[in-house]
Design a protein around this motif. Structure first.
Motif, mmCIF file in Angstrom:
data_model
loop_
_atom_site.group_PDB
_atom_site.id
_atom_site.type_symbol
_atom_site.label_atom_id
_atom_site.label_comp_id
_atom_site.label_asym_id
_atom_site.label_seq_id
_atom_site.Cartn_x
_atom_site.Cartn_y
_atom_site.Cartn_z
ATOM 1 N N GLY A 93 0.900 -1.067 0.007
ATOM 2 C CA GLY A 93 -0.070 -0.110 -0.047
ATOM 3 C C GLY A 93 0.915 1.347 -0.232
ATOM 4 N N THR A 94 0.253 2.444 -0.470
ATOM 5 C CA THR A 94 1.221 3.448 -0.594
ATOM 6 C C THR A 94 0.480 4.670 0.093
ATOM 7 O OG1 THR A 94 2.026 2.691 -2.760
ATOM 8 C CG2 THR A 94 2.222 5.170 -2.303
ATOM 9 N N ALA A 95 1.263 5.298 0.984
ATOM 10 C CA ALA A 95 0.839 6.411 1.683
ATOM 11 C C ALA A 95 1.495 7.562 0.873
ATOM 12 C CB ALA A 95 1.052 6.116 2.969
ATOM 13 N N GLY A 96 0.744 8.335 0.116
ATOM 14 C CA GLY A 96 1.376 9.281 -0.689
ATOM 15 C C GLY A 96 2.071 8.739 -1.996
ATOM 16 N N THR A 97 1.341 8.582 -3.036
ATOM 17 C CA THR A 97 2.158 8.310 -4.122
ATOM 18 C C THR A 97 2.973 9.420 -4.809
ATOM 19 O OG1 THR A 97 0.191 8.924 -5.536
ATOM 20 C CG2 THR A 97 0.289 6.792 -5.003
ATOM 21 N N ILE A 98 4.054 8.894 -5.478
ATOM 22 C CA ILE A 98 5.076 9.891 -5.955
ATOM 23 C C ILE A 98 4.427 10.856 -6.943
ATOM 24 C CG2 ILE A 98 5.904 8.497 -7.681
ATOM 25 C CD1 ILE A 98 7.929 10.805 -5.391
ATOM 26 N N ASN A 99 3.389 10.255 -7.776
ATOM 27 C CA ASN A 99 2.996 11.206 -8.887
ATOM 28 C C ASN A 99 2.130 12.198 -8.351
ATOM 29 O OD1 ASN A 99 4.428 10.293 -11.134
ATOM 30 N ND2 ASN A 99 2.710 8.580 -11.519
ATOM 31 N N THR A 100 1.166 11.789 -7.426
ATOM 32 C CA THR A 100 -0.093 12.856 -7.141
ATOM 33 C C THR A 100 -0.373 12.904 -5.756
ATOM 34 O OG1 THR A 100 -1.764 11.089 -7.280
ATOM 35 C CG2 THR A 100 -1.234 12.120 -9.318
ATOM 36 N N GLY A 101 0.522 12.249 -4.972
ATOM 37 C CA GLY A 101 0.212 12.233 -3.418
ATOM 38 C C GLY A 101 -0.985 11.392 -3.162
ATOM 39 N N SER A 102 -1.731 10.739 -3.850
ATOM 40 C CA SER A 102 -2.694 9.860 -3.385
ATOM 41 C C SER A 102 -2.526 8.930 -2.502
ATOM 42 C CB SER A 102 -3.370 9.290 -4.615
ATOM 43 O OG SER A 102 -2.513 8.417 -5.112
ATOM 44 N N ILE A 103 -3.516 8.423 -1.499
ATOM 45 C CA ILE A 103 -3.177 7.502 -0.609
ATOM 46 C C ILE A 103 -4.147 6.551 -0.721
ATOM 47 C CG2 ILE A 103 -3.253 7.219 2.087
ATOM 48 C CD1 ILE A 103 -3.047 10.333 2.004
ATOM 49 N N ASP A 104 -3.474 5.017 -0.515
ATOM 50 C CA ASP A 104 -4.329 3.881 -0.908
ATOM 51 C C ASP A 104 -5.045 3.717 0.321
ATOM 52 O OD1 ASP A 104 -3.464 3.190 -3.482
ATOM 53 O OD2 ASP A 104 -1.810 2.001 -2.555
ATOM 54 N N ASP A 105 -6.231 2.864 0.213
ATOM 55 C CA ASP A 105 -7.096 2.567 1.487
ATOM 56 C C ASP A 105 -6.153 1.609 2.182
ATOM 57 O OD1 ASP A 105 -9.065 1.570 3.162
ATOM 58 O OD2 ASP A 105 -10.460 1.259 1.711
ATOM 59 N N LEU A 106 -5.694 2.061 3.101
ATOM 60 C CA LEU A 106 -4.570 1.200 3.985
ATOM 61 C C LEU A 106 -5.197 0.283 4.611
ATOM 62 C CD1 LEU A 106 -1.820 3.873 4.719
ATOM 63 C CD2 LEU A 106 -1.910 2.187 2.854
ATOM 64 N N ASP A 107 -6.260 0.775 5.508
ATOM 65 C CA ASP A 107 -7.297 -0.174 6.429
ATOM 66 C C ASP A 107 -7.843 -1.368 5.095
ATOM 67 O OD1 ASP A 107 -7.374 0.375 8.780
ATOM 68 O OD2 ASP A 107 -8.316 2.142 8.582
ATOM 69 N N GLY A 108 -8.454 -1.069 4.070
ATOM 70 C CA GLY A 108 -8.974 -2.190 3.254
ATOM 71 C C GLY A 108 -7.614 -2.983 2.897
ATOM 72 N N ILE A 109 -6.704 -2.375 2.437
ATOM 73 C CA ILE A 109 -5.583 -3.455 2.013
ATOM 74 C C ILE A 109 -5.122 -4.214 3.222
ATOM 75 C CG2 ILE A 109 -3.246 -3.709 1.171
ATOM 76 C CD1 ILE A 109 -3.754 -0.861 -0.292
ATOM 77 N N ALA A 110 -5.141 -3.708 4.484
ATOM 78 C CA ALA A 110 -4.752 -4.588 5.565
ATOM 79 C C ALA A 110 -5.779 -5.534 6.033
ATOM 80 C CB ALA A 110 -4.606 -3.537 6.670
ATOM 81 N N ASP A 111 -7.104 -5.446 5.626
ATOM 82 C CA ASP A 111 -8.196 -6.387 5.828
ATOM 83 C C ASP A 111 -7.939 -7.438 4.591
ATOM 84 O OD1 ASP A 111 -9.332 -5.059 7.871
ATOM 85 O OD2 ASP A 111 -10.949 -4.171 6.355
ATOM 86 N N ILE A 112 -7.669 -7.280 3.312
ATOM 87 C CA ILE A 112 -7.469 -8.173 2.272
ATOM 88 C C ILE A 112 -6.294 -8.990 2.698
ATOM 89 C CG2 ILE A 112 -6.737 -8.508 -0.113
ATOM 90 C CD1 ILE A 112 -9.043 -6.053 -0.656
#
Length: 499
Positions: free
Chosen positions: A243-262
């Motif tokens: 999961g990415t917390a702050g993508t290099i291109n746009t700073g978007s943040i993945d749904d980290l809780d959702g990824i953690a659940d999966i």
């Protein structure tokens, strides 16, 4: 055996007092450079008359300290990257600070090999890692080590994740000893270091299973779930998800809780690349944006980005310390700790990193945190987020500019797109080449004229200017200036095209 009698030499100064005076000049000059940074261009190209000096033959005889320093003043100092400047927003380059600069000198003066020996440097690093565990929500029992930056931090984390979730003893048997190719998942916006890591870990670049993104440029979680099922049916061996917390291109943040659940449901290692975005957790105002960070099995981040520490200083933390040690522990008699003495360091970082020799990176972080405290760093993070939102508003209010992605954190992606040119980029016969070329030229002129340093990227396959704000010196008037100059120079280019 006959021993030749040589005149014994040293690299210490012949005249300590003269060198002390020169050293004071150096300190004063660099402090002046920090104090007056707004008075110089953000960046300027190296002229040919300087370039030719870098093609000179190697010096066989020394010219002395004064001559070496004079060459630095003439050939190096006037041509910095520029990331100490208030209008440097390129890539994700942090600003540095006066205390960080001085701490680098102190660390170099001590010349410690960090983390290996029974000394102050090992204790400083351990304390900073402990502080960061508390700040970022990792358990106190987690393991951590300083790295050169996020790329190596990601490499270490993926190595540990591979070994822990492969289902067989990779550290002993190697990659490919069992049937089924090991793979891990990352979004289409993931950092390039994931691909490098896959190569270096012997997995191959195609081991990085690229997950599509949603309309907010975040990992598409239903697509992730489907890919995991499909890959297993095809005989692949999924071991992790990034999961990415702050993508290099746009700073978007993945749904980290959702990824953690999966990841928990599928038995996968959950790694978070928080190179700069992890620092959103330092501010109560932005902490919620990175919810789920604290559930990571491993976390990579940089101090030299959004904590403004001089380059270089990164860190990786591993939730399960045993997993960390398993991946990097090897026996070497000359490094076995003794009960007492210089080598009595039972928690040697030799067992947590591919590096044995490492500089004392932690000192500058330790001293800056002692100087300012965590709360101030949190306020600066929030300040940069608010500045990004301010710039985003300026872009949206300017008819000749186009915001290319939502402002999720501290990154603003936009382009010069006057109505006449924008028409070329829409509809069934869309052709973005002209618009892309104008924006490339515009960006280069902004940099070459020393106005500011945004960087370039592509958003949805369109050339985009990118402002990443990891800068404690930036002020709102700097963003006003940027927008005005982008529009002015864009119009200048358009007029040249008409001619």
């Amino acid at each position: 055996m006959k021993v030749r009698q040589l005149a014994e030499e040293t690299l210490d100064p012949q005249d300590w007092e003269a060198f002390r005076a020169l050293a004071h000049q150096m300190v004063d000059r660099m402090l002046d450079a920090q104090r007056t940074v707004r008075e110089r261009p953000t960046w300027q190209p190296v002229p040919e008359e300087v370039e030719v000096r870098f093609r000179e033959d190697r010096p066989m005889q020394g010219a002395g300290p004064e001559a070496a320093y004079a060459d630095f003043l003439e050939l190096v100092l006037p041509y910095p990257t520029g990331n100490d400047h208030p209008r440097f927003w390129g890539w994700a380059g942090g600003t540095g600070s006066p205390m960080g600069m001085m701490a680098e000198m102190l660390a170099a003066g001590m010349n410690s090999v960090a983390g290996i020996f029974n000394d102050g440097a090992a204790r400083v690093e351990r304390q900073v890692v402990d502080w960061m565990k508390a700040a970022l929500g990792m358990p106190a029992a987690a393991s951590g080590v300083f790295t050169s930056g996020g790329s190596v931090a990601n490499l270490i984390a993926l190595a540990v994740g591979r070994d822990a979730r492969a289902g067989y003893d990779v550290t002993e048997l190697g990659v490919g000893a069992e049937a089924g190719k090991l793979v891990f998942y990352a979004s289409a916006e993931t950092h390039s270091s994931m691909l490098k890591s896959a190569k270096l870990l012997g997995l191959g670049q195609d081991a990085v299973r690229i997950v599509p993104i949603d309309d907010r440029l975040r990992m598409d979680l239903p697509a992730l779930s489907r890919m995991i099922v499909s890959d297993r049916e095809d005989g692949l061996r999924p071991f992790g998800v990034v999961g990415t917390a702050g993508t290099i291109n746009t700073g978007s943040i993945d749904d980290l809780d959702g990824i953690a659940d999966i990841a928990a449901r599928e038995g996968l290692w959950f790694h978070v690349d928080g190179a700069f975005g992890a620092m959103a957790a330092l501010s109560p105002e932005t902490r919620g944006l990175v919810s789920g960070l604290e559930r990571a099995d491993s976390l990579a981040f940089d101090f030299h980005k959004w904590m403004y520490v001089p380059y270089e200083a990164g860190c990786v933390m591993i939730r399960n310390a045993t997993d960390h040690l398993t991946s990097f522990s090897v026996k070497a008699a000359y490094l076995d700790p003794l009960p007492r003495g210089t080598g009595a360091q039972p928690e040697s970082t030799n067992f947590r990193s591919p590096q044995l020799s490492r500089g004392f990176k932690a000192l500058k972080v330790w001293m800056m945190l002692k100087e300012h405290g965590f709360e101030k760093f949190g306020r600066l993070v929030d300040q940069n987020v608010q500045q990004a939102r301010y710039l985003g508003g300026l872009v949206e209010a300017e008819p000749q500019l186009e915001l290319m992605a939502p402002v999720a954190l501290n990154v603003v992606a936009f382009r010069f797109a006057p109505p006449d040119l924008l028409r070329l980029d829409v509809g069934p016969d869309a052709n973005s080449t002209v618009l892309d070329d104008v924006n490339k030229e515009l960006l280069m002129r902004i940099q070459e004229r020393g106005i500011a340093v945004p960087s370039a990227t592509k958003v949805r396959d369109r050339f985009t200017m990118r402002v990443c704000i990891c800068n404690h010196r930036s002020r709102r008037e700097d963003f006003d200036l940027l927008v005005g100059e982008v529009v002015r120079i864009g119009q200048e280019i358009m007029e040249e095209c008409d001619d």
